[in-house]
Design a protein around this motif. Structure first.
Motif, PDB file in Angstrom:
ATOM      1  N   HIS A  95     -64.991  10.493 -52.336  1.00  0.00           N
ATOM      2  CA  HIS A  95     -64.238  11.659 -51.859  1.00  0.00           C
ATOM      3  C   HIS A  95     -62.750  11.548 -52.164  1.00  0.00           C
ATOM      4  O   HIS A  95     -62.101  12.544 -52.502  1.00  0.00           O
ATOM      5  CB  HIS A  95     -64.435  11.824 -50.355  1.00  0.00           C
ATOM      6  CG  HIS A  95     -65.860  11.970 -49.945  1.00  0.00           C
ATOM      7  ND1 HIS A  95     -66.609  13.086 -50.241  1.00  0.00           N
ATOM      8  CD2 HIS A  95     -66.688  11.123 -49.274  1.00  0.00           C
ATOM      9  CE1 HIS A  95     -67.843  12.936 -49.754  1.00  0.00           C
ATOM     10  NE2 HIS A  95     -67.912  11.750 -49.175  1.00  0.00           N
ATOM     11  N   LYS A 120     -57.230   2.764 -50.688  1.00  0.00           N
ATOM     12  CA  LYS A 120     -58.199   3.226 -49.697  1.00  0.00           C
ATOM     13  C   LYS A 120     -59.162   4.164 -50.413  1.00  0.00           C
ATOM     14  O   LYS A 120     -58.758   5.203 -50.944  1.00  0.00           O
ATOM     15  CB  LYS A 120     -57.520   3.954 -48.540  1.00  0.00           C
ATOM     16  CG  LYS A 120     -58.497   4.458 -47.481  1.00  0.00           C
ATOM     17  CD  LYS A 120     -57.775   5.149 -46.329  1.00  0.00           C
ATOM     18  CE  LYS A 120     -58.758   5.636 -45.268  1.00  0.00           C
ATOM     19  NZ  LYS A 120     -58.073   6.310 -44.135  1.00  0.00           N
ATOM     20  N   GLN A 122     -62.702   6.320 -50.005  1.00  0.00           N
ATOM     21  CA  GLN A 122     -63.667   6.883 -49.069  1.00  0.00           C
ATOM     22  C   GLN A 122     -64.835   7.483 -49.844  1.00  0.00           C
ATOM     23  O   GLN A 122     -64.630   8.249 -50.794  1.00  0.00           O
ATOM     24  CB  GLN A 122     -63.010   7.939 -48.176  1.00  0.00           C
ATOM     25  CG  GLN A 122     -61.990   7.334 -47.216  1.00  0.00           C
ATOM     26  CD  GLN A 122     -61.362   8.370 -46.311  1.00  0.00           C
ATOM     27  OE1 GLN A 122     -60.619   9.236 -46.758  1.00  0.00           O
ATOM     28  NE2 GLN A 122     -61.662   8.277 -45.024  1.00  0.00           N
ATOM     29  N   LYS A 123     -66.043   7.121 -49.440  1.00  0.00           N
ATOM     30  CA  LYS A 123     -67.228   7.592 -50.155  1.00  0.00           C
ATOM     31  C   LYS A 123     -68.396   7.766 -49.195  1.00  0.00           C
ATOM     32  O   LYS A 123     -68.402   7.222 -48.087  1.00  0.00           O
ATOM     33  CB  LYS A 123     -67.608   6.621 -51.275  1.00  0.00           C
ATOM     34  CG  LYS A 123     -68.008   5.246 -50.798  1.00  0.00           C
ATOM     35  CD  LYS A 123     -68.298   4.294 -51.954  1.00  0.00           C
ATOM     36  CE  LYS A 123     -67.040   3.870 -52.665  1.00  0.00           C
ATOM     37  NZ  LYS A 123     -67.295   2.771 -53.665  1.00  0.00           N
ATOM     38  N   THR A 124     -69.371   8.538 -49.639  1.00  0.00           N
ATOM     39  CA  THR A 124     -70.639   8.698 -48.913  1.00  0.00           C
ATOM     40  C   THR A 124     -71.757   8.275 -49.838  1.00  0.00           C
ATOM     41  O   THR A 124     -71.753   8.623 -51.029  1.00  0.00           O
ATOM     42  CB  THR A 124     -70.856  10.156 -48.471  1.00  0.00           C
ATOM     43  OG1 THR A 124     -69.779  10.564 -47.634  1.00  0.00           O
ATOM     44  CG2 THR A 124     -72.170  10.290 -47.694  1.00  0.00           C
ATOM     45  N   LEU A 134     -71.465   6.115 -44.540  1.00  0.00           N
ATOM     46  CA  LEU A 134     -70.074   6.528 -44.694  1.00  0.00           C
ATOM     47  C   LEU A 134     -69.273   5.253 -44.916  1.00  0.00           C
ATOM     48  O   LEU A 134     -69.231   4.385 -44.048  1.00  0.00           O
ATOM     49  CB  LEU A 134     -69.576   7.257 -43.436  1.00  0.00           C
ATOM     50  CG  LEU A 134     -70.413   8.436 -42.946  1.00  0.00           C
ATOM     51  CD1 LEU A 134     -69.843   8.976 -41.637  1.00  0.00           C
ATOM     52  CD2 LEU A 134     -70.473   9.532 -44.006  1.00  0.00           C
ATOM     53  N   GLU A 135     -68.661   5.132 -46.085  1.00  0.00           N
ATOM     54  CA  GLU A 135     -68.033   3.863 -46.445  1.00  0.00           C
ATOM     55  C   GLU A 135     -66.557   4.053 -46.760  1.00  0.00           C
ATOM     56  O   GLU A 135     -66.167   5.002 -47.437  1.00  0.00           O
ATOM     57  CB  GLU A 135     -68.741   3.266 -47.660  1.00  0.00           C
ATOM     58  CG  GLU A 135     -68.177   1.931 -48.117  1.00  0.00           C
ATOM     59  CD  GLU A 135     -68.932   1.386 -49.317  1.00  0.00           C
ATOM     60  OE1 GLU A 135     -68.267   0.997 -50.294  1.00  0.00           O
ATOM     61  OE2 GLU A 135     -70.185   1.365 -49.293  1.00  0.00           O
ATOM     62  N   THR A 136     -65.746   3.129 -46.255  1.00  0.00           N
ATOM     63  CA  THR A 136     -64.327   3.083 -46.592  1.00  0.00           C
ATOM     64  C   THR A 136     -64.006   1.688 -47.099  1.00  0.00           C
ATOM     65  O   THR A 136     -64.268   0.699 -46.421  1.00  0.00           O
ATOM     66  CB  THR A 136     -63.449   3.407 -45.374  1.00  0.00           C
ATOM     67  OG1 THR A 136     -63.831   4.677 -44.834  1.00  0.00           O
ATOM     68  CG2 THR A 136     -61.978   3.472 -45.788  1.00  0.00           C
ATOM     69  N   GLU A 184     -68.690  11.453 -37.254  1.00  0.00           N
ATOM     70  CA  GLU A 184     -69.727  10.651 -37.896  1.00  0.00           C
ATOM     71  C   GLU A 184     -71.103  11.275 -37.696  1.00  0.00           C
ATOM     72  O   GLU A 184     -71.921  11.304 -38.618  1.00  0.00           O
ATOM     73  CB  GLU A 184     -69.710   9.230 -37.339  1.00  0.00           C
ATOM     74  CG  GLU A 184     -68.471   8.438 -37.738  1.00  0.00           C
ATOM     75  CD  GLU A 184     -68.263   7.193 -36.892  1.00  0.00           C
ATOM     76  OE1 GLU A 184     -67.330   6.425 -37.194  1.00  0.00           O
ATOM     77  OE2 GLU A 184     -69.021   6.987 -35.911  1.00  0.00           O
ATOM     78  N   THR A 214     -64.242  -3.821 -46.275  1.00  0.00           N
ATOM     79  CA  THR A 214     -65.058  -2.609 -46.250  1.00  0.00           C
ATOM     80  C   THR A 214     -65.589  -2.341 -44.850  1.00  0.00           C
ATOM     81  O   THR A 214     -66.038  -3.263 -44.157  1.00  0.00           O
ATOM     82  CB  THR A 214     -66.244  -2.728 -47.231  1.00  0.00           C
ATOM     83  OG1 THR A 214     -65.743  -2.830 -48.561  1.00  0.00           O
ATOM     84  CG2 THR A 214     -67.163  -1.515 -47.142  1.00  0.00           C
TER      85      THR A 214
END
Length: 235
Positions: A95, A120, A122-124, A134-136, A184, A214
């Motif tokens: 994202h 940083k 951000q991804k799904t 949901l990952e950061t 979330e 992560t």
């Protein structure tokens, strides 16, 4: 990607899909060399990686015995995407990618001060079209200086190995459960009050530099952690 990794991924996919079944033997090294048009060193590296990841057990004088591996997407499949195209149903969407100055928990987890900036990301991650993670990711820009939405789809550990020639030394994980926040719950399509599995991981290079911190929040019905331990033989 090195050829031995291509060979590893192909054999791992065949084991997961049941082409090579549990308690049967993989083709011999000479047969694999012929089938994949690969050298002995390439085949042996691929087999060593299969054993390391728990797909096979090598037995002297017999060959490579296939171990039990369930045929469905696993945490490892998600973490390694898109380098596991054989893991059917796994997708990843990045994202945003931006440089930030870490504060609070993030700064403490990275061992940084506010003067240090980090990537940083951000991804799904999806399984069969359904949001699963949901990952950061927080990545050291002194190790990976250039990052964008497309390159961020490749795991940081894979980038440093394939593109920078650096080796990952170790990774530490912490898994906790807590109620999902409203955001979330909406993003993971959860019911009110459902729990999420929060996996925090710290990945360092062999020279002890921390590459990445992560935070991954997993859908409870799509989360499973599988560990594989092997006792080291005494010399």
């Amino acid at each position: 990607m090195p050829k031995y990794q291509d060979l590893y991924h192909d054999l791992a996919a065949k084991i997961r899909k049941g082409v090579y079944k549990e308690d049967t033997w993989l083709p011999s090294e000479p047969m694999l060399m012929e089938e994949y048009q690969a050298g002995k060193d390439t085949v042996r590296k691929a087999l060593a990686l299969l054993q390391q990841e728990g797909y096979i057990q090598k037995e002297h004088g017999k060959g490579s015995l296939v171990l039990h591996v369930e045929n469905q997407p696993q945490l490892q499949d998600l973490a390694a995407y898109p380098y596991l195209p054989e893991a059917e149903g796994c997708e990843s969407k990045v994202h945003s990618v931006r440089l930030i100055q870490p504060t609070g928990e993030i700064a403490r987890s990275l061992g940084y001060t506010a003067r240090h900036k980090v990537w940083k990301v951000q991804k799904t991650r999806f399984i069969n079209g359904e949001p699963a993670v949901l990952e950061t990711d927080y990545i050291d820009p002194t190790i990976i200086p250039d990052l964008d939405v497309e390159s961020a789809r490749i795991p940081a550990w894979q980038q440093v190995q394939d593109q920078l020639g650096l080796d990952v030394g170790y990774s530490r994980k912490e898994i906790t459960l807590r109620p999902a926040t409203g955001r979330e719950a909406s993003q993971l399509r959860l019911k009110p009050g459902q729990l999420v599995a929060v996996v925090r991981s710290w990945t360092s290079l062999e020279d002890a530099r921390q590459l990445e911190y992560t935070v991954a929040k997993h859908h409870p019905e799509k989360f499973r952690y599988t560990d594989f331990l092997r006792k080291n033989r005494k010399a």
